[in-house]
Design an enzyme around this catalytic site. Structure first.
Site, mmCIF file in Angstrom:
data_model
loop_
_atom_site.group_PDB
_atom_site.id
_atom_site.type_symbol
_atom_site.label_atom_id
_atom_site.label_comp_id
_atom_site.label_asym_id
_atom_site.label_seq_id
_atom_site.Cartn_x
_atom_site.Cartn_y
_atom_site.Cartn_z
ATOM 1 N N HIS A 124 0.883 -1.181 0.000
ATOM 2 C CA HIS A 124 0.000 0.000 0.000
ATOM 3 C C HIS A 124 0.916 1.227 0.000
ATOM 4 O O HIS A 124 2.040 1.169 0.510
ATOM 5 C CB HIS A 124 -0.834 -0.048 1.279
ATOM 6 C CG HIS A 124 -1.875 1.010 1.393
ATOM 7 N ND1 HIS A 124 -1.592 2.285 1.831
ATOM 8 C CD2 HIS A 124 -3.209 0.996 1.130
ATOM 9 C CE1 HIS A 124 -2.706 2.997 1.843
ATOM 10 N NE2 HIS A 124 -3.704 2.245 1.421
ATOM 11 N N ASP A 200 3.134 -4.669 7.775
ATOM 12 C CA ASP A 200 1.874 -3.944 7.640
ATOM 13 C C ASP A 200 0.746 -4.970 7.734
ATOM 14 O O ASP A 200 0.478 -5.703 6.780
ATOM 15 C CB ASP A 200 1.856 -3.212 6.287
ATOM 16 C CG ASP A 200 0.491 -2.593 5.995
ATOM 17 O OD1 ASP A 200 -0.403 -2.671 6.873
ATOM 18 O OD2 ASP A 200 0.331 -2.038 4.891
ATOM 19 N N GLN A 203 -4.419 -5.745 6.622
ATOM 20 C CA GLN A 203 -5.388 -6.676 6.023
ATOM 21 C C GLN A 203 -5.264 -8.083 6.595
ATOM 22 O O GLN A 203 -5.896 -9.012 6.085
ATOM 23 C CB GLN A 203 -5.215 -6.722 4.493
ATOM 24 C CG GLN A 203 -5.420 -5.391 3.799
ATOM 25 C CD GLN A 203 -6.873 -4.896 3.835
ATOM 26 O OE1 GLN A 203 -7.791 -5.620 4.222
ATOM 27 N NE2 GLN A 203 -7.079 -3.649 3.452
ATOM 28 N N LYS A 226 -10.613 -1.135 10.172
ATOM 29 C CA LYS A 226 -10.824 -2.275 9.265
ATOM 30 C C LYS A 226 -11.200 -3.526 10.051
ATOM 31 O O LYS A 226 -11.263 -4.624 9.506
ATOM 32 C CB LYS A 226 -9.553 -2.543 8.450
ATOM 33 C CG LYS A 226 -9.196 -1.435 7.464
ATOM 34 C CD LYS A 226 -8.021 -1.873 6.625
ATOM 35 C CE LYS A 226 -7.274 -0.728 5.977
ATOM 36 N NZ LYS A 226 -8.031 -0.004 4.980
ATOM 37 N N CYS A 366 -4.904 2.288 -3.770
ATOM 38 C CA CYS A 366 -3.745 2.903 -3.104
ATOM 39 C C CYS A 366 -2.522 2.002 -3.181
ATOM 40 O O CYS A 366 -1.744 1.904 -2.220
ATOM 41 C CB CYS A 366 -4.045 3.245 -1.640
ATOM 42 S SG CYS A 366 -5.358 4.412 -1.425
HETATM 43 N N1 C6P Z 1 -6.360 0.144 2.456
HETATM 44 C C1 C6P Z 1 -8.165 -0.211 0.884
HETATM 45 O O1 C6P Z 1 -9.278 0.039 0.396
HETATM 46 P P1 C6P Z 1 -5.255 3.370 6.798
HETATM 47 O O2 C6P Z 1 -6.105 4.026 5.749
HETATM 48 O O3 C6P Z 1 -4.086 4.190 7.166
HETATM 49 O O4 C6P Z 1 -6.026 2.882 7.957
HETATM 50 O O5 C6P Z 1 -4.689 2.043 6.113
HETATM 51 C C2 C6P Z 1 -3.730 2.137 5.114
HETATM 52 C C3 C6P Z 1 -3.449 0.774 4.567
HETATM 53 C C4 C6P Z 1 -2.195 0.238 4.759
HETATM 54 N N2 C6P Z 1 -1.895 -1.007 4.343
HETATM 55 C C5 C6P Z 1 -2.800 -1.766 3.716
HETATM 56 C C6 C6P Z 1 -2.414 -3.143 3.293
HETATM 57 C C7 C6P Z 1 -4.082 -1.286 3.482
HETATM 58 O O6 C6P Z 1 -4.976 -2.049 2.878
HETATM 59 C C8 C6P Z 1 -4.413 0.029 3.897
HETATM 60 C C9 C6P Z 1 -5.762 0.623 3.595
HETATM 61 C C10 C6P Z 1 -7.711 0.556 2.091
HETATM 62 O O7 C6P Z 1 -7.431 -1.070 0.413
HETATM 63 C C11 C6P Z 1 -7.864 2.026 1.911
HETATM 64 S S1 C6P Z 1 -6.780 2.698 0.739
#
Ligand code: C6P
Length: 409
Positions: A124, A200, A203, A226, A366
């Site tokens: 991401h 990270d 997910q 999430k 993203c």
């Molecule tokens: N992915 C998706 O629709 P935040 O937004 O900071 O809580 O998470 C960022 C992020 C970081 N790593 C991974 C693997 C992610 O999937 C995400 C967030 C969402 O895929 C929003 S872009």
């Protein structure tokens, strides 16, 4: 006994909403999940009964709020297997902030010109862009490639690992293709080469049982929103000895022990990294989200998503010119990324929403380098969670067939 999806659905008020005249089918859980009454209630209960600033007052409300907020750290840390659940769990706004905290707090102060950070092309943007900032100080940033089946190329990792590599970082489960990385193996490669290891887990934590100690992650980032918690919640779980030596991220109230004009000393963990008034209610509700998930059981959640994936793959097989990206249903987390040949994902997503009330995500997710590495410019993504049912996949299929009909395919 496996939980009842129908019973779970009753906890989510939003699922009875109609969208464009149709019952909502929410398949955008990888972006953010819906929230159960129990989490919403934890938030409103806090504001109705306990609201006060934390760690500052001798009065009852402040002490109640402090205890509740501290407990939530303990719950979240324990949920991912932290050795010192409270001290090692820093609450942040989201996973993005967690990874930036590592970059600003650790990398900016410990890496110098010539050092290297090794990330991957399947990240991401939140695990790519912060590291690029380090190039301004001469730190080299490199990215491990994937194999054509979207698994991480471990040979490439070994090749790109050098004596100067000080940090290896990768996604646990990809938000684009669902590939699950063998983080234990990757962490071992990092540590054998004397580099720190960051994962990270945005997910993975919501979808499977995760143990940061078994993974031996030095830093582990994830989002609360999430995994049923309110937006504005996330955590960085990191090893205590590293956090103790690390520079604070933001300076100000609550992160200090003593402030003199000449010199300031810092508070104990985790507060050293939580400057200013945090999202107290959100943090407490994050704890309630963990309670909810624990009650269902992470292994059963994984099993449920596995069933959804298999049903989805079988159903997609019947659609001509539908291309699925990434590994098979057994080797991925609960999401499916696909394209209908010759139809732009935004058209697919738009029609699914307007005609069927189905919410999916379309675009780059993203993760532009990964989508481009796959030879695509955009994809459709359906992502599942604890409240999704096979009937909802049937609605998705009906919608996809309608899209094809509209485009004469
Ligand atoms: N992915 C998706 O629709 P935040 O937004 O900071 O809580 O998470 C960022 C992020 C970081 N790593 C991974 C693997 C992610 O999937 C995400 C967030 C969402 O895929 C929003 S872009």
């Amino acid at each position: 006994m496996m939980f009842s999806v129908d019973k779970v659905r009753e906890d989510f008020p939003i699922l009875s909403r109609n969208i464009n005249g149709k019952r909502l089918v929410y398949l955008d859980n990888a972006a953010t999940t819906q929230k159960p009454r129990q989490v919403i209630k934890a938030l409103t209960d806090y504001y109705e009964n306990n609201n006060a600033n934390i760690h500052r007052g001798v009065h009852t409300l402040s002490q109640e709020a402090s205890d509740m907020y501290d407990d939530a750290h303990e719950k979240v840390g324990r949920f991912v297997g932290a050795k010192y659940p409270k001290e090692e769990t820093i609450f942040v706004r989201n996973a993005t902030e967690a990874m930036n905290l590592v970059m600003y707090g650790w990398a900016q102060h410990n890496l110098k010109e010539g050092d290297e950070v090794l990330s991957t092309v399947m990240e991401h943007h939140a695990n790519i862009v912060p590291w690029q900032f380090l190039r301004e100080k001469g730190v080299k940033v490199n990215f491990v490639d994937i194999n054509d089946d979207t698994t991480l190329n471990i040979d490439d990792l070994n090749e790109k690992m050098t004596k100067s590599t000080k940090l290896v970082t990768c996604v646990h489960a990809s938000n684009v293709v669902g590939t699950i990385n063998d983080v234990k193996e990757i962490g071992k490669i990092a540590h054998d080469n004397k580099a720190l290891f960051m994962v990270d887990g945005s997910q993975s934590v919501p979808h499977m049982s995760v143990d940061v100690r078994k993974i031996d992650a030095d830093f582990f980032a994830f989002s609360g929103h999430k995994m049923l918690a309110p937006t504005g919640t996330g955590a960085l779980v990191a090893k205590k000895d590293i956090l103790e030596k690390m520079h604070p991220f933001l300076g100000g109230g609550d992160m200090i022990r003593e402030v003199k004009l000449e010199k300031t000393t810092y508070n104990d963990l985790p507060w050293k990294f939580e400057a200013g008034t945090p999202d107290i209610g959100g943090g407490i509700a994050f704890g309630a989200a963990v309670d909810y998930l624990k009650k269902l059981g992470m292994d059963d959640i994984k099993k449920h998503e596995q069933k959804m994936l298999e049903y989805c793959f079988d159903s997609f097989n019947g659609i001509k010119d539908l291309e699925i990206y990434g590994p098979g249903p057994k080797d991925r987390s609960g999401l499916v990324t696909f394209n209908l040949k010759g139809i732009h994902p935004h058209d697919v997503g738009g029609i699914l929403d307007s005609e069927y009330g189905v919410a999916i995500r379309t675009g780059m997710h993203c993760a532009q380098p990964l989508v481009e590495r796959m030879g695509q410019s955009s994809t459709c993504r359906a992502s599942f969670y604890i409240y999704n049912k096979e009937e909802e996949i049937d609605v998705l299929i009906e919608g996809l067939n309608k899209v094809k009909e509209i485009f004469g395919k």
